[in-house]
Design a protein around this motif. Structure first.
Motif, PDB file in Angstrom:
ATOM      1  N   ASN A 120       0.826  -1.341   0.059  1.00 42.51           N
ATOM      2  CA  ASN A 120      -0.044   0.047   0.069  1.00 42.51           C
ATOM      3  C   ASN A 120       0.737   1.202   0.113  1.00 42.51           C
ATOM      4  O   ASN A 120       0.185   2.204   0.144  1.00 42.51           O
ATOM      5  CB  ASN A 120      -0.967   0.060   1.333  1.00 42.51           C
ATOM      6  CG  ASN A 120      -0.261  -0.057   2.422  1.00 42.51           C
ATOM      7  OD1 ASN A 120       0.897  -0.503   2.566  1.00 42.51           O
ATOM      8  ND2 ASN A 120      -0.924   0.425   3.365  1.00 42.51           N
ATOM      9  N   ASN A 170      -6.111  -2.839   6.183  1.00 44.92           N
ATOM     10  CA  ASN A 170      -6.437  -3.566   4.635  1.00 44.92           C
ATOM     11  C   ASN A 170      -6.621  -4.972   4.618  1.00 44.92           C
ATOM     12  O   ASN A 170      -7.657  -5.574   5.477  1.00 44.92           O
ATOM     13  CB  ASN A 170      -5.382  -3.189   3.604  1.00 44.92           C
ATOM     14  CG  ASN A 170      -5.292  -1.401   3.471  1.00 44.92           C
ATOM     15  OD1 ASN A 170      -6.288  -0.889   3.406  1.00 44.92           O
ATOM     16  ND2 ASN A 170      -4.045  -1.225   3.512  1.00 44.92           N
ATOM     17  N   GLU A 221      -1.066   1.464   8.074  1.00 48.74           N
ATOM     18  CA  GLU A 221      -1.808   2.163   7.500  1.00 48.74           C
ATOM     19  C   GLU A 221      -1.908   3.588   8.026  1.00 48.74           C
ATOM     20  O   GLU A 221      -2.345   3.743   8.821  1.00 48.74           O
ATOM     21  CB  GLU A 221      -3.154   2.254   6.958  1.00 48.74           C
ATOM     22  CG  GLU A 221      -4.010   2.731   6.026  1.00 48.74           C
ATOM     23  CD  GLU A 221      -3.632   3.033   4.532  1.00 48.74           C
ATOM     24  OE1 GLU A 221      -3.321   4.387   4.384  1.00 48.74           O
ATOM     25  OE2 GLU A 221      -3.150   2.237   3.907  1.00 48.74           O
ATOM     26  N   PRO A 222      -1.291   4.832   7.545  1.00 49.04           N
ATOM     27  CA  PRO A 222      -0.615   4.557   6.206  1.00 49.04           C
ATOM     28  C   PRO A 222       1.135   4.167   6.671  1.00 49.04           C
ATOM     29  O   PRO A 222       1.385   4.243   7.717  1.00 49.04           O
ATOM     30  CB  PRO A 222      -0.377   6.346   6.034  1.00 49.04           C
ATOM     31  CG  PRO A 222      -0.522   6.806   7.231  1.00 49.04           C
ATOM     32  CD  PRO A 222      -1.328   6.079   8.068  1.00 49.04           C
TER      33      PRO A 222
END
Length: 197
Positions: A40, A60, A66-67
């Motif tokens: 990602n 995810n 994330e991030p």
């Protein structure tokens, strides 16, 4: 002709060397490729000006942060919060600056305050081979990290130089060489790559 390593040209060969040079002030990837396989990762998310930033552990598909890459100011606290997905995870700095517990409980939190400018890379110990990695840029320690597949920048476009013996070695570069071989009966063109190590 097939792609091949160009060693030396002779006869009626015409050779040109195309070189891309970094733009003035351009930065290389401050993570040294650490995030290349993080599924990602597409650049650094800017959270400068924030006192606290939150990163999800097990986002995810359950195997990402994330991030994955953030920029913060010195003095910012980063809080990692477990999603409960993907089993148990930890958050471990690759230089040993911090390490969380190994847990899988949703809502579990781990925090670290980053007082000094620098770049920190971290991962989930058992899931690093799956690309579960992250990075934190603190302050102006490094330039903007490019997207994982961003092309190299060049100053003033590409330059064409004649290929003389030792040119690539003298420049210390990886170059693309275009070789045009002319004959009385026709012409053929071959792209060859040379690499200096």
């Amino acid at each position: 002709m097939n792609r091949r390593t160009f060693l030396a040209g002779a006869g009626t060969s015409a050779v040109a060397l195309t070189v891309g040079t970094p733009a003035v002030g351009a930065q290389s990837d401050p993570f040294d490729g650490w995030l290349e396989d993080a599924p990602n990762y597409d650049g650094v998310v800017d959270y400068t000006g924030e006192d606290e930033v939150r990163v999800t552990v097990g986002a995810n598909d359950g195997f990402t942060f994330e991030p994955p890459a953030i920029r913060v100011d010195p003095g910012t606290t980063v809080v990692w919060e477990w999603s409960g997905e993907g089993g148990s995870h930890d958050v471990v700095d690759q230089d040993g600056a911090f390490e969380s517990e190994y847990v899988g409980e949703a809502g579990h939190e781990f925090e670290q305050t980053f007082d000094e400018e620098g770049v920190s890379i971290y991962g989930c110990t058992p899931h690093i081979p799956m690309g579960m990695k992250g990075a934190i840029v603190v302050g102006d320690a490094a330039g903007e990290a490019p997207a994982a597949d961003a092309p190299a920048q060049s100053a003033g476009g590409l330059q064409s130089l004649p290929l003389l013996p030792g040119t690539a070695a003298a420049l210390g570069i990886i170059a693309t060489v275009t070789v045009a071989i002319s004959r009385w009966t026709g012409a053929s063109q071959n792209d060859a790559r040379i690499q200096h190590r």
